[in-house]
Scaffold this motif. Sequence first.
Motif: not given
Length: 421
Positions: A221, A277, A279
């Motif tokens: 992440p 999110k 990554f």
Amino acid sequence: MLSQKVSGTSAGLWLLVPEFQRLGVWDLLKGWTKGGDMDFGPRIALQAVNESALCTNRVRKKNSLGHQGFQLANGMGRLVTDEQVHLLLNGHTMEDAQDLLVNLGRQRQLSGHYRGDIVAIDPHRIISSSQRVMAKKKKVPDAPSEKMLQTFFAVSAETGQPVMATMSSTGMPTTRATKNLLTATEKIIRTDSLLVADKEHFTRELLTEVKNNPRFDILTPALSTQRINTLVKGLNYTRLWAGFAIAETPFCFEGSHEAFRLIAQRCGEKEGQYSYKTFVTTSDRQASELVAGDYDKRWSVEEFFNFENKMDLNRASTQNLNIRYGKLALAMVAQAATYQLRTKLKEEYRTWNAGHLAAEVLAWADGDIRVQDDTIIVTFYQAPAHLNPNDYTNLPKILQRENIDPRIPWLYNFKLDFRFK
């Protein structure tokens, strides 16, 4: 003592003996201690292994566990003292412990303990009661800084079994410690693998290191910085299913021209209600495969900590790293053997964690131990409901069919067999 019939509550511990034989544990301990079959050093190490399997610290202080059956399983007529264990561990370096873990990992690889091509990596920090003056670290971001010992694990994501472990003081940065972990892991895992990590591993140094390693890729992440948050909100997303969309773009750290893939995951159906999110990866796998499938396997390492925590993974009374790393390596030997034992339990009992397995199977099984000709016979007074007796009855023949010598070197080349009454 073997010439007499011994009655005790440690009969279950003898179930680990065939697993030690299958894993070549005695040869591993002899290599670590640089001892022979008749030497005391490997037997002291074996006692430490069995203590870890019982999830009991300093079993040598508890006469009920240490009486007869336990000490005989180590090939000794008595228990060794705290000082003897301390001197053995302190006489070996961190490098010795790492060599033991590498050799154990190679044996586990041959035994089929690792499957798949995904390896989860994560720090495991243990609160320390040491009186030394040392750097303090936060176990979680909103917690106060405390003295602790840092361990770092690489775990096979499919089986949840540890591949490698390293150790450091709190002064060691996560990135540098992780590079040491990967160097050791590479000696065991010979196939190309994807590393799944957490935000602590989102550093330019580590990502560049992995990108230049032909054996590994990494998925981690990204930190939620203002720069990254602004970047992901302006991407064009591909909707995969209701409430879930992904996008990707090249990403460089500030002051660097080294490009990585940044993958953004958007959740929500309406603009203004989106959450993101992000990554970063060095892998060329499909973005949807990475974020919607592969990354979830990172939790296997957390499950390993929770499952095996009582096996000496939750204590750090000393900051002598030679001692602690040696103790950790011996605990990993015990964990490997109990994993193999667990696969022989009936299906409904295989989810027992280390503490439950120790209490129900290893520590308090009632039985007797005696010698008949060239074989040690361990008799369980009540057939355990969790075991299949056919896996242990006529054990020497079972081992011979597996091309394993049934003679047990630390038990003076006696064989072992079980009876269930």
